[in-house]
Design a protein around this motif. Sequence first.
Motif, PDB file in Angstrom:
ATOM      1  N   GLU A 159       0.831  -1.203   0.000  1.00 31.89           N
ATOM      2  CA  GLU A 159       0.000   0.000   0.000  1.00 31.89           C
ATOM      3  C   GLU A 159       0.867   1.255   0.000  1.00 31.89           C
ATOM      4  OE1 GLU A 159      -3.637   0.252   0.321  1.00 31.89           O
ATOM      5  OE2 GLU A 159      -3.521  -1.813  -0.381  1.00 31.89           O
ATOM      6  N   ARG A 160       1.908   1.232   0.798  1.00 35.61           N
ATOM      7  CA  ARG A 160       2.783   2.401   0.927  1.00 35.61           C
ATOM      8  C   ARG A 160       3.408   2.767  -0.423  1.00 35.61           C
ATOM      9  NH1 ARG A 160       5.718   5.976   0.386  1.00 35.61           N
ATOM     10  NH2 ARG A 160       7.564   6.624   1.551  1.00 35.61           N
ATOM     11  N   PHE A 161       3.851   1.724  -1.156  1.00 34.76           N
ATOM     12  CA  PHE A 161       4.590   1.987  -2.391  1.00 34.76           C
ATOM     13  C   PHE A 161       3.801   1.673  -3.661  1.00 34.76           C
ATOM     14  CE2 PHE A 161       8.022   1.303   0.761  1.00 34.76           C
ATOM     15  CZ  PHE A 161       8.608   2.564   0.659  1.00 34.76           C
ATOM     16  N   ARG A 162       2.515   1.313  -3.539  1.00 36.61           N
ATOM     17  CA  ARG A 162       1.717   0.946  -4.715  1.00 36.61           C
ATOM     18  C   ARG A 162       2.455  -0.077  -5.566  1.00 36.61           C
ATOM     19  NH1 ARG A 162      -1.160   5.513  -8.219  1.00 36.61           N
ATOM     20  NH2 ARG A 162      -1.743   3.574  -9.245  1.00 36.61           N
ATOM     21  N   THR A 163       2.737  -1.204  -4.994  1.00 39.39           N
ATOM     22  CA  THR A 163       3.526  -2.190  -5.724  1.00 39.39           C
ATOM     23  C   THR A 163       3.117  -3.595  -5.287  1.00 39.39           C
ATOM     24  OG1 THR A 163       5.809  -2.627  -6.416  1.00 39.39           O
ATOM     25  CG2 THR A 163       5.455  -2.358  -4.060  1.00 39.39           C
ATOM     26  N   PRO A 164       3.315  -4.599  -6.158  1.00 34.80           N
ATOM     27  CA  PRO A 164       3.088  -5.965  -5.687  1.00 34.80           C
ATOM     28  C   PRO A 164       4.175  -6.343  -4.694  1.00 34.80           C
ATOM     29  CG  PRO A 164       4.014  -5.989  -7.916  1.00 34.80           C
ATOM     30  CD  PRO A 164       3.727  -4.550  -7.578  1.00 34.80           C
ATOM     31  N   VAL A 165       3.812  -7.023  -3.636  1.00 34.34           N
ATOM     32  CA  VAL A 165       4.794  -7.520  -2.666  1.00 34.34           C
ATOM     33  C   VAL A 165       4.638  -9.040  -2.583  1.00 34.34           C
ATOM     34  CG1 VAL A 165       5.504  -7.534  -0.239  1.00 34.34           C
ATOM     35  CG2 VAL A 165       4.898  -5.373  -1.354  1.00 34.34           C
ATOM     36  N   ILE A 166       5.766  -9.714  -2.644  1.00 35.88           N
ATOM     37  CA  ILE A 166       5.761 -11.176  -2.598  1.00 35.88           C
ATOM     38  C   ILE A 166       6.221 -11.620  -1.219  1.00 35.88           C
ATOM     39  CG2 ILE A 166       6.848 -13.256  -3.547  1.00 35.88           C
ATOM     40  CD1 ILE A 166       7.064 -11.542  -6.217  1.00 35.88           C
ATOM     41  N   LEU A 202      -4.330  13.411 -11.844  1.00 39.46           N
ATOM     42  CA  LEU A 202      -3.422  12.685 -12.739  1.00 39.46           C
ATOM     43  C   LEU A 202      -3.075  11.369 -12.044  1.00 39.46           C
ATOM     44  CD1 LEU A 202      -0.930  15.493 -13.865  1.00 39.46           C
ATOM     45  CD2 LEU A 202      -2.598  14.313 -15.307  1.00 39.46           C
ATOM     46  N   PRO A 203      -3.507  10.235 -12.610  1.00 44.57           N
ATOM     47  CA  PRO A 203      -3.347   8.965 -11.886  1.00 44.57           C
ATOM     48  C   PRO A 203      -1.892   8.543 -11.689  1.00 44.57           C
ATOM     49  CG  PRO A 203      -4.220   8.601 -14.097  1.00 44.57           C
ATOM     50  CD  PRO A 203      -4.255  10.072 -13.859  1.00 44.57           C
ATOM     51  N   LYS A 204      -0.985   9.090 -12.496  1.00 46.29           N
ATOM     52  CA  LYS A 204       0.423   8.725 -12.331  1.00 46.29           C
ATOM     53  C   LYS A 204       1.272   9.978 -12.103  1.00 46.29           C
ATOM     54  CE  LYS A 204       0.387   4.227 -12.577  1.00 46.29           C
ATOM     55  NZ  LYS A 204       1.467   3.493 -13.183  1.00 46.29           N
ATOM     56  N   ARG A 205       0.702  10.899 -11.322  1.00 43.47           N
ATOM     57  CA  ARG A 205       1.411  12.142 -11.031  1.00 43.47           C
ATOM     58  C   ARG A 205       2.748  11.848 -10.347  1.00 43.47           C
ATOM     59  NH1 ARG A 205       0.763  15.631  -6.685  1.00 43.47           N
ATOM     60  NH2 ARG A 205      -1.184  14.647  -6.008  1.00 43.47           N
ATOM     61  N   VAL A 206       3.779  12.525 -10.805  1.00 43.63           N
ATOM     62  CA  VAL A 206       5.096  12.355 -10.199  1.00 43.63           C
ATOM     63  C   VAL A 206       5.146  13.199  -8.930  1.00 43.63           C
ATOM     64  CG1 VAL A 206       7.577  12.666 -10.512  1.00 43.63           C
ATOM     65  CG2 VAL A 206       6.157  11.924 -12.434  1.00 43.63           C
ATOM     66  N   THR A 207       5.243  12.526  -7.809  1.00 49.55           N
ATOM     67  CA  THR A 207       5.264  13.208  -6.516  1.00 49.55           C
ATOM     68  C   THR A 207       6.688  13.173  -5.967  1.00 49.55           C
ATOM     69  OG1 THR A 207       4.761  11.126  -5.418  1.00 49.55           O
ATOM     70  CG2 THR A 207       2.887  12.516  -5.991  1.00 49.55           C
ATOM     71  N   PRO A 208       6.976  14.017  -4.976  1.00 48.97           N
ATOM     72  CA  PRO A 208       8.342  14.037  -4.451  1.00 48.97           C
ATOM     73  C   PRO A 208       8.819  12.669  -3.966  1.00 48.97           C
ATOM     74  CG  PRO A 208       7.118  15.926  -3.651  1.00 48.97           C
ATOM     75  CD  PRO A 208       6.137  15.075  -4.407  1.00 48.97           C
ATOM     76  N   ASP A 209       7.965  11.874  -3.367  1.00 46.70           N
ATOM     77  CA  ASP A 209       8.471  10.577  -2.894  1.00 46.70           C
ATOM     78  C   ASP A 209       8.278   9.461  -3.912  1.00 46.70           C
ATOM     79  OD1 ASP A 209       5.885   9.600  -2.609  1.00 46.70           O
ATOM     80  OD2 ASP A 209       6.224   8.843  -0.588  1.00 46.70           O
ATOM     81  N   GLY A 210       7.803   9.802  -5.105  1.00 46.63           N
ATOM     82  CA  GLY A 210       7.760   8.831  -6.195  1.00 46.63           C
ATOM     83  C   GLY A 210       6.532   7.947  -6.231  1.00 46.63           C
ATOM     84  N   LEU A 250       9.679   3.891 -11.104  1.00 45.52           N
ATOM     85  CA  LEU A 250       9.204   2.648 -10.474  1.00 45.52           C
ATOM     86  C   LEU A 250      10.300   2.039  -9.594  1.00 45.52           C
ATOM     87  CD1 LEU A 250       7.182   0.827 -13.310  1.00 45.52           C
ATOM     88  CD2 LEU A 250       6.322   2.275 -11.462  1.00 45.52           C
ATOM     89  N   HIS A 251      11.541   2.147 -10.040  1.00 41.31           N
ATOM     90  CA  HIS A 251      12.648   1.635  -9.228  1.00 41.31           C
ATOM     91  C   HIS A 251      12.969   2.569  -8.066  1.00 41.31           C
ATOM     92  CE1 HIS A 251      13.190  -1.110 -12.582  1.00 41.31           C
ATOM     93  NE2 HIS A 251      13.928  -1.841 -11.775  1.00 41.31           N
ATOM     94  N   ASN A 252      13.031   3.857  -8.385  1.00 41.76           N
ATOM     95  CA  ASN A 252      13.446   4.806  -7.350  1.00 41.76           C
ATOM     96  C   ASN A 252      12.471   4.875  -6.177  1.00 41.76           C
ATOM     97  OD1 ASN A 252      15.694   5.367  -8.803  1.00 41.76           O
ATOM     98  ND2 ASN A 252      15.015   7.383  -9.536  1.00 41.76           N
ATOM     99  N   LYS A 253      11.187   4.657  -6.461  1.00 39.80           N
ATOM    100  CA  LYS A 253      10.230   4.799  -5.348  1.00 39.80           C
ATOM    101  C   LYS A 253      10.529   3.777  -4.254  1.00 39.80           C
ATOM    102  CE  LYS A 253       6.484   1.911  -7.141  1.00 39.80           C
ATOM    103  NZ  LYS A 253       5.087   1.811  -7.579  1.00 39.80           N
ATOM    104  N   ILE A 254      11.146   2.662  -4.638  1.00 38.33           N
ATOM    105  CA  ILE A 254      11.573   1.677  -3.643  1.00 38.33           C
ATOM    106  C   ILE A 254      13.002   2.000  -3.169  1.00 38.33           C
ATOM    107  CG2 ILE A 254      11.894  -0.779  -3.133  1.00 38.33           C
ATOM    108  CD1 ILE A 254       9.043  -0.261  -4.077  1.00 38.33           C
ATOM    109  N   ASP A 255      13.893   2.168  -4.128  1.00 40.43           N
ATOM    110  CA  ASP A 255      15.319   2.323  -3.778  1.00 40.43           C
ATOM    111  C   ASP A 255      15.583   3.568  -2.929  1.00 40.43           C
ATOM    112  OD1 ASP A 255      15.765   0.035  -5.152  1.00 40.43           O
ATOM    113  OD2 ASP A 255      16.547   0.993  -6.964  1.00 40.43           O
ATOM    114  N   ASP A 256      14.765   4.605  -3.110  1.00 43.91           N
ATOM    115  CA  ASP A 256      14.957   5.816  -2.308  1.00 43.91           C
ATOM    116  C   ASP A 256      14.436   5.661  -0.882  1.00 43.91           C
ATOM    117  OD1 ASP A 256      16.052   6.966  -4.515  1.00 43.91           O
ATOM    118  OD2 ASP A 256      14.328   8.249  -5.001  1.00 43.91           O
ATOM    119  N   HIS A 257      13.784   4.549  -0.609  1.00 42.65           N
ATOM    120  CA  HIS A 257      13.223   4.337   0.730  1.00 42.65           C
ATOM    121  C   HIS A 257      13.665   2.997   1.295  1.00 42.65           C
ATOM    122  CE1 HIS A 257      10.451   7.206  -1.275  1.00 42.65           C
ATOM    123  NE2 HIS A 257      10.531   7.806  -0.101  1.00 42.65           N
ATOM    124  N   LEU A 258      14.908   2.625   1.016  1.00 44.62           N
ATOM    125  CA  LEU A 258      15.384   1.315   1.467  1.00 44.62           C
ATOM    126  C   LEU A 258      15.296   1.159   2.979  1.00 44.62           C
ATOM    127  CD1 LEU A 258      18.469   0.457  -0.772  1.00 44.62           C
ATOM    128  CD2 LEU A 258      16.162  -0.518  -0.815  1.00 44.62           C
TER     129      LEU A 258
END
Lengths: 378, 274
Positions: A159-166, A202-210, A250-258
């Motif tokens: 939910e936090r990153f809008r991504t599939p989690v395995i 805008l459904p894919k608006r670029v926000t500061p935290d990605g 898509l990569h940075n939104k995760i990598d910037d919040h390791l």
Amino acid sequence: MAETRLIQGNEACALGAIAAGCRFFGGYPITPSSGIAEQMVRLLPGVGGVFIQMEDEIASLAAVIGASLGGSKAMTATSGPGFSLMQEHIGFAAMAEVPCVIVNVMRGGPSTGLPTSPSQGDVMQARWGTHGDHPAVVLAPSSVGEVHELTVRAFNLAERFRTPVILTYDEVVGHTRESVILPDRVDVVDRPRPDEDPGSFLPKRVTPDGVPPMAAFGDGYRFHVTGLAHDERGFPTQDNAVAGALLTRLHNKIDDHLDEVADVEEYMLDDADVVLFAYGIVGRSAHEAVRRARDRGVRAGLFRPRTLWPFPSGRLAEVTAGVDRVIVAEMNLGQMISEVAGAAAATTEVVGHLRADGKPITPSELLETVLAQGGDRP
Amino acid sequence: MTDVRKYLREWAMPHVLCPGCAHGIVLKSFLEAVDQLQLDQDKVAMVAGIGCSSRLAGYADLCTMHGTHGRAPAFATGLKLARPDLDVVVVSGDGDGLAIGGNHLIHAARRNIDITVLLLNNSIYGMTGGQVAPTTPQGAIASTSPGGNSEASFDPCRLLTGAGASFVARVLAATPIEMTKTIVEAMSHPGFAFIEIVGDCPEYFGRYNKAGGGAEMLNFIARQGESVAVPLTSKRFVNHVPAPEPRPGLRTGVLNREIRPVYSGVRGAVSDEA
Ligand code: SF4
């Protein structure tokens, strides 16, 4: 009052999902993950959720994504062959940024393999199974209690990153019954919602935290969702600069919040000469092996990632500086070992304790390896 | 006729479809149906797969999703179960819906999920360049059947009736007013509604089979149509296509309609009734 219960890993997974707010489950029967579906069908109706058994695993994850677009927290669970079939939609969920949780209870492979024996043969597939460059968040619990905890965490990260989690664990963790203390309440994260008016959404608006805020279908925001490369409006584009920027985001939104994603158990590492790298059920055997090695005066330690991907390269490099050897113990013929070799200090030797015959790795056999590799330095 | 522009994303134009392609007619008929039903645009979801027909979703100012090849009925199932307040319409093609996605389509029909599926049948794969489809008539030329298709083809309406679809209809893209009327009926039907819309692909099917442009092809298809209400005679199967097997009984209209329980997943307080 926190509750003590004697339950299986698969049951803990279902209970964790409900606690995290999961209200939709779509799945297809497969051993050894079916216990999760069998729990969800009983638990979901009581909390206003919906269960459906789909026609296959491709459809299961599609239904989960559809439900998530409608605003529900949603999950599927599978094993081996079913996980292969889900790869198509793991990629779709990554590209379209649809939060969802995919549980893979690992069994021996390839193909139909060893359906009721444990394995850790899918950890690279969890990272790279779907085509194209994509981020991956993969969690690996090692006990029934941790299955509960990390299932909740899987939903929160999705939910936090809008991504599939395995969430991936092996057959032993899935079927073992352990006494666990379940928390009365857990911290729950919900996807970011838009606050602008629908006209300017805008459904894919670029926000500061990605991470773009996500509206649900039916809630007054009309927008397009696609697996094609797309712009901020969510509409397909052939513009190379826009497509490239999307993949990077898509990569940075995760990598910037390791710091929010990384999760490692470190045991006796401070003065260790030899480090065991292990995850999932093997992490428990490794923990015991380290304890016994210490009893014999061998300075052993354990590095156990609970988040497998993104791989904790930075932390591993830090803790292996000055370490003579890292023993990678995994129930496959050598998958995470290449990541470990890439991250460990240049002077550290990386060796494998690998087993892929459907038997779990025991503390005793690991102790032997530790003594052989590190026993000469008491 | 309504001005359907309020239901279109004009900012997304120009569209990707070829001149003479029937898919545009289908989009207009569908939006007319949305208008006639006075649906709230915020509460209509259009779920598409992959292919030329599936690109229609992008142009409709609704809640739209362009998913993966053949899987639209499965995405739509999850969405409808999670959001019963939405009207969910699947737009799919013959390759998308009947080849790679056949399994999802028949199971959605069997369950009687309350969605409407528009299957745009132009007898060929358009987007990938004119390959043979499960609906290509025997004998017809496609890029992967250069000597004429030797496989048997599906009759989508019989297939879906057999799978348990509780509303099955066939309409021709050449008769848009009839199409709108049928879409209105399908969307008003409680349960799984399936409409096969027989259209053209002048770019590939037309070119390969010397069947002419859009107008000629739609005329040809119109002459094949035999309404279940008013049977036509003798005008079927004008042989523009080099020796294809005649398509037996291109019957149009509502071919099956029954009321049976709508499936909305395992939900509610009692779980063991499942
Ligand atoms: S390729 Fe065929 S189906 Fe696709 S847009 Fe062109 S005419 Fe239509």
